[in-house]
Design a protein around this motif. Structure first.
Motif, PDB file in Angstrom:
ATOM      1  N   GLY A  94       0.756  -1.245  -0.082  1.00  0.00           N
ATOM      2  CA  GLY A  94       0.013  -0.051  -0.096  1.00  0.00           C
ATOM      3  C   GLY A  94       0.692   1.185  -0.029  1.00  0.00           C
ATOM      4  O   GLY A  94       1.720   1.477  -0.756  1.00  0.00           O
ATOM      5  N   SER A  95       0.771   2.095   0.824  1.00  0.00           N
ATOM      6  CA  SER A  95       1.162   3.520   1.020  1.00  0.00           C
ATOM      7  C   SER A  95       2.557   3.548   0.931  1.00  0.00           C
ATOM      8  O   SER A  95       3.216   4.516   0.155  1.00  0.00           O
ATOM      9  CB  SER A  95       0.711   4.244   2.246  1.00  0.00           C
ATOM     10  N   ASP A  96       3.310   2.696   1.416  1.00  0.00           N
ATOM     11  CA  ASP A  96       4.709   2.456   1.564  1.00  0.00           C
ATOM     12  C   ASP A  96       5.475   2.453   0.285  1.00  0.00           C
ATOM     13  O   ASP A  96       6.471   3.081  -0.092  1.00  0.00           O
ATOM     14  CB  ASP A  96       5.429   1.243   2.308  1.00  0.00           C
ATOM     15  N   VAL A  97       4.556   1.906  -0.746  1.00  0.00           N
ATOM     16  CA  VAL A  97       5.094   1.692  -2.149  1.00  0.00           C
ATOM     17  C   VAL A  97       4.428   2.949  -3.064  1.00  0.00           C
ATOM     18  O   VAL A  97       5.039   3.504  -3.956  1.00  0.00           O
ATOM     19  CB  VAL A  97       4.476   0.384  -2.806  1.00  0.00           C
ATOM     20  N   LEU A  98       3.056   3.016  -2.999  1.00  0.00           N
ATOM     21  CA  LEU A  98       2.401   3.769  -3.871  1.00  0.00           C
ATOM     22  C   LEU A  98       2.675   5.349  -3.739  1.00  0.00           C
ATOM     23  O   LEU A  98       2.134   6.219  -4.541  1.00  0.00           O
ATOM     24  CB  LEU A  98       0.706   3.601  -3.358  1.00  0.00           C
ATOM     25  N   GLN A  99       3.065   5.817  -2.688  1.00  0.00           N
ATOM     26  CA  GLN A  99       3.658   7.295  -2.423  1.00  0.00           C
ATOM     27  C   GLN A  99       4.661   7.661  -3.584  1.00  0.00           C
ATOM     28  O   GLN A  99       4.755   8.888  -3.962  1.00  0.00           O
ATOM     29  CB  GLN A  99       4.209   7.382  -1.208  1.00  0.00           C
ATOM     30  N   TRP A 100       5.421   6.611  -4.331  1.00  0.00           N
ATOM     31  CA  TRP A 100       6.493   7.128  -5.261  1.00  0.00           C
ATOM     32  C   TRP A 100       5.842   7.192  -6.651  1.00  0.00           C
ATOM     33  O   TRP A 100       6.153   8.036  -7.073  1.00  0.00           O
ATOM     34  CB  TRP A 100       7.550   5.985  -4.852  1.00  0.00           C
ATOM     35  N   THR A 103      -2.278  -7.627   5.684  1.00  0.00           N
ATOM     36  CA  THR A 103      -1.059  -6.557   5.058  1.00  0.00           C
ATOM     37  C   THR A 103      -0.013  -7.519   4.541  1.00  0.00           C
ATOM     38  O   THR A 103       0.380  -8.625   4.999  1.00  0.00           O
ATOM     39  CB  THR A 103      -0.443  -5.727   6.230  1.00  0.00           C
ATOM     40  N   PRO A 104       0.390  -7.245   3.155  1.00  0.00           N
ATOM     41  CA  PRO A 104       1.343  -8.050   2.469  1.00  0.00           C
ATOM     42  C   PRO A 104       2.975  -7.728   2.773  1.00  0.00           C
ATOM     43  O   PRO A 104       3.211  -6.624   2.594  1.00  0.00           O
ATOM     44  CB  PRO A 104       1.111  -8.010   1.207  1.00  0.00           C
ATOM     45  N   ASP A 105       3.587  -8.531   3.552  1.00  0.00           N
ATOM     46  CA  ASP A 105       4.996  -8.558   3.906  1.00  0.00           C
ATOM     47  C   ASP A 105       5.797  -8.192   2.543  1.00  0.00           C
ATOM     48  O   ASP A 105       5.556  -9.321   1.725  1.00  0.00           O
ATOM     49  CB  ASP A 105       5.781  -9.372   4.729  1.00  0.00           C
ATOM     50  N   SER A 106       6.433  -7.186   2.139  1.00  0.00           N
ATOM     51  CA  SER A 106       6.841  -7.033   0.532  1.00  0.00           C
ATOM     52  C   SER A 106       8.346  -6.617   0.531  1.00  0.00           C
ATOM     53  O   SER A 106       8.663  -6.192   1.625  1.00  0.00           O
ATOM     54  CB  SER A 106       5.900  -6.412  -0.350  1.00  0.00           C
ATOM     55  N   PHE A 107       8.931  -6.678  -0.794  1.00  0.00           N
ATOM     56  CA  PHE A 107      10.226  -5.918  -1.078  1.00  0.00           C
ATOM     57  C   PHE A 107       9.987  -5.260  -2.250  1.00  0.00           C
ATOM     58  O   PHE A 107       9.443  -5.616  -3.232  1.00  0.00           O
ATOM     59  CB  PHE A 107      11.180  -7.092  -0.995  1.00  0.00           C
ATOM     60  N   ALA A 140      -2.147  -6.060  -5.858  1.00  0.00           N
ATOM     61  CA  ALA A 140      -2.896  -4.898  -5.835  1.00  0.00           C
ATOM     62  C   ALA A 140      -2.170  -3.749  -5.241  1.00  0.00           C
ATOM     63  O   ALA A 140      -1.943  -2.272  -5.680  1.00  0.00           O
ATOM     64  CB  ALA A 140      -4.264  -5.167  -5.663  1.00  0.00           C
ATOM     65  N   PRO A 141      -2.100  -3.944  -3.765  1.00  0.00           N
ATOM     66  CA  PRO A 141      -1.531  -2.750  -3.318  1.00  0.00           C
ATOM     67  C   PRO A 141       0.088  -2.582  -3.437  1.00  0.00           C
ATOM     68  O   PRO A 141       0.476  -1.628  -2.909  1.00  0.00           O
ATOM     69  CB  PRO A 141      -1.855  -3.078  -1.657  1.00  0.00           C
ATOM     70  N   GLY A 185      -1.296   0.590   5.031  1.00  0.00           N
ATOM     71  CA  GLY A 185      -1.364   0.600   3.396  1.00  0.00           C
ATOM     72  C   GLY A 185      -2.188   1.559   2.985  1.00  0.00           C
ATOM     73  O   GLY A 185      -2.146   1.756   1.849  1.00  0.00           O
ATOM     74  N   LEU A 186      -3.313   2.087   3.692  1.00  0.00           N
ATOM     75  CA  LEU A 186      -4.417   3.130   3.273  1.00  0.00           C
ATOM     76  C   LEU A 186      -4.284   4.366   3.751  1.00  0.00           C
ATOM     77  O   LEU A 186      -4.333   5.225   2.904  1.00  0.00           O
ATOM     78  CB  LEU A 186      -5.686   2.619   3.759  1.00  0.00           C
TER      79      LEU A 186
END
Length: 494
Positions: A105-111, A339-343, A144-145, A423-424
């Motif tokens: 979510g937000s950690d990624v989508l802000q960029w 929440t998906p733990d992601s890289f 999706a997120p 994420g939101l």
């Protein structure tokens, strides 16, 4: 297996590339060759808890078997990591790892959602996705997120469920007997249908303890060494239990027709905060306790309940696991908050991205690694269509969680998938007041956390001064949330 690929700018086979006059960039994500050559990959992480560090170590060991040396850069929590990342990407303040851990979510989508004239700071994984058919292998709800438009920017290693009530069934049975002897009725978790039922049970447990001091237990154990455990209880559990429509209206994920108007949302949030304050009076939140210790307290019989994501089970010994049960938080039975733990891969110069390519394909997307990681961290794999023999590597609770998560995507009318607040909501660094939401919520319920008592960074209070008294802090909190609801974060990507 070694792949060769060709583009106008890059020719790579086995990690050998010809970039012409253009400097190497990590987003090239050139191929790698698994041979006797020692290579390196660096990972930014906020998994610092012992159980989380053990799960990360499992991933490192998978890479080391292919002679990759993994160098972790640790931050104390998600907020610190994201602020460090933001500072580097925007100000070039310090070297950044090849990949960094993110929540979906937000950690990624802000960029990718930043101004169109700004150079992308995260690497698109579209070419690797096309080569390895990741969209066919991973659950859609996990990608999706991590996607903006049609482009993928991170890859998930596992999925956690947050709307989880953890309790000690043997202790509750004993307390129910004591309650009956005192002319009281203690309903057990299988009979809960709403947050009000949960609240009534906590009140009964408190009365039983007052009448039988030798048998006194903590009704609800909540750690307060950090503010986020209270936030998880408040947003991902109590708020959802009071109504999915309020949760979706707050974070801008409901349809236009179903979205609550500002005054209606404010009214719902006031009721939610009042109920949360009552829950806090039935907890040990005013005592100093780490969230891990709160989970241990339930397993040992010193507390009846705690509320935490399913990752809490990874904290317990095998004996302790046998003492607890998990169920969805009352009123959230038709919701799956996850929440998906992601890289993700950050744009770096002087790097060809081979290490990041390896980590994503051979570690994150590896079925055996995902299963082993899930078993250790108590998550579920982000990969779809696992075989029964693969699922047997997880315990019965995890298998049921996996099946529920899968069913939520094929039968959305019967189960609502809700991304966690991390994420939101606004990403760290984009809204100074929202960055303080844990601390503000703690003040609003009349409690405090260790981080609330700690001195802030110089000038931080001047950016978003926080109210001290519970009533004023509660009003400030609701004002901030209503404002956030009017401007959903990264709406262009959702």
């Amino acid at each position: 297996t070694t792949y060769c690929w060709l583009s106008i700018l890059t020719l790579g086979c086995g990690g050998v590339e010809s970039l012409g006059t253009r400097p190497a960039v990590s987003c090239d994500l050139v191929d790698y060759e698994l041979d006797d050559t020692e290579r390196s990959v660096s990972i930014g992480t906020f998994w610092t808890d012992t159980a989380e560090a053990s799960a990360l170590r499992l991933l490192e060991e998978a890479a080391e078997r292919s002679r990759f040396v993994v160098t972790p850069t640790r931050r104390r929590d998600r907020l610190t990591q994201q602020l460090s990342l933001r500072d580097w990407l925007l100000n070039d303040s310090e070297p950044l790892p090849d990949l960094f851990q993110v929540n979906g979510g937000s950690d990624v989508l802000q960029w990718p959602s930043r101004a169109a004239n700004e150079e992308p700071q995260l690497c698109s994984l579209d070419r690797l996705d096309q080569l390895h058919a990741w969209r066919d292998q991973f659950f859609p709800a996990t990608l999706a997120p991590l996607s903006c438009g049609d482009s993928l920017y991170a890859l998930p290693i596992g999925v956690h469920r947050l709307n989880t009530l953890i309790y000690n069934p043997a202790l509750l049975t004993r307390l129910a007997t004591l309650a009956s002897e005192q002319g009281l009725e203690l309903r057990l978790p299988d009979d809960f249908s709403s947050p009000a039922d949960f609240l009534a049970a906590l009140q009964t447990i408190e009365k039983v303890g007052q009448n039988s001091p030798d048998d006194a237990v903590v009704p609800l154990a909540i750690g307060n060494q950090s503010g986020w455990p209270l936030t998880v209880l408040g947003f991902e559990n109590l708020l959802v239990g009071r109504g999915v429509s309020t949760y979706e209206s707050l974070w801008g994920t409901s349809t236009k027709e179903a979205t609550l108007q500002p005054e209606a949302l404010r009214h719902e949030l006031e009721g939610w905060l009042g109920e949360l304050r009552v829950l806090v009076t039935l907890s040990n939140l005013k005592e100093r306790m780490a969230w891990q210790d709160a989970v241990h307290l339930v397993a040992s019989g010193g507390a009846a309940f705690t509320v935490m994501g399913d990752w809490a089970v990874a904290q317990l010994s095998a004996h302790e696991v046998d003492q607890i049960e998990l169920r969805t938080f009352p009123g959230t039975e038709e919701a799956f908050v996850y929440t998906p733990d992601s890289f993700a891969v950050s744009r770096l110069t002087d790097s060809d991205g081979a290490g990041a390519n390896y980590w994503l394909r051979e570690v994150v997307a590896n079925r055996d690694v995902q299963l082993a990681f899930s078993a250790r961290k108590y998550s579920i794999p982000a990969l779809r269509d696992l075989e029964p023999t693969e699922l047997e590597r997880l315990d019965a609770r995890q298998r049921e969680t996996y099946r529920t998560f899968s069913a939520c995507q094929t039968s959305p009318a019967d189960c609502r998938l809700l991304l966690a607040v991390s994420g939101l909501g606004p990403a760290p660094g984009t809204n100074p007041c929202f960055d303080e939401i844990d601390r503000l919520l703690t003040r609003a319920v009349g409690a405090s956390s260790a981080e609330d008592d700690a001195p802030g960074d110089e000038g931080s209070e001047s950016v978003c001064p926080l109210q001290e008294e519970p009533e004023a802090a509660g009003q400030q909190l609701i004002d901030i949330l209503v404002a956030v609801a009017r401007e959903p974060f990264a709406a262009d990507c959702r």
